[in-house]
Design a protein around this motif. Structure first.
Motif, mmCIF file in Angstrom:
data_model
loop_
_atom_site.group_PDB
_atom_site.id
_atom_site.type_symbol
_atom_site.label_atom_id
_atom_site.label_comp_id
_atom_site.label_asym_id
_atom_site.label_seq_id
_atom_site.Cartn_x
_atom_site.Cartn_y
_atom_site.Cartn_z
ATOM 1 N N GLU A 179 -44.749 29.216 0.367
ATOM 2 C CA GLU A 179 -45.033 28.189 -0.638
ATOM 3 C C GLU A 179 -45.075 28.805 -2.040
ATOM 4 O OE1 GLU A 179 -48.390 24.825 -1.742
ATOM 5 O OE2 GLU A 179 -48.512 25.859 0.180
ATOM 6 N N GLU A 180 -45.713 29.945 -2.163
ATOM 7 C CA GLU A 180 -45.780 30.623 -3.462
ATOM 8 C C GLU A 180 -44.389 31.077 -3.902
ATOM 9 O OE1 GLU A 180 -47.873 34.464 -5.577
ATOM 10 O OE2 GLU A 180 -48.841 33.562 -3.826
ATOM 11 N N SER B 160 -42.481 28.017 -5.081
ATOM 12 C CA SER B 160 -43.049 27.490 -6.326
ATOM 13 C C SER B 160 -42.650 28.317 -7.538
ATOM 14 C CB SER B 160 -44.574 27.463 -6.246
ATOM 15 O OG SER B 160 -44.990 26.565 -5.257
ATOM 16 N N ASN B 161 -42.424 29.607 -7.342
ATOM 17 C CA ASN B 161 -42.135 30.500 -8.456
ATOM 18 C C ASN B 161 -40.668 30.919 -8.558
ATOM 19 O OD1 ASN B 161 -44.857 30.631 -9.384
ATOM 20 N ND2 ASN B 161 -45.310 31.955 -7.650
#
Length: 56
Positions: A22-23, A26-27
């Motif tokens: 997820e991180e 997201s980035n």
């Protein structure tokens, strides 16, 4: 429904850990935020309309 979409070329880079994935998504600089809308008519016709998320 709002989702992040990544290009197919980054599949191998996505971590197995859900929180890390997820991180990562997201980035990621190539991510696309999309809003997915689905519906059906009374006659049974299905409709799927992906659209970019965010202000119009």
């Amino acid at each position: 429904m709002e989702r992040l979409v990544l290009p197919p070329g980054v599949d191998a880079e996505i971590p197995d850990d859900p929180a890390a994935a997820e991180e990562f998504a997201s980035n990621h600089p190539l991510r696309r935020e999309v809003r997915i809308v689905a519906g059906a008519t009374r006659a049974g016709c299905d409709v799927l309309c992906p659209a970019p998320a965010g202000p119009r």
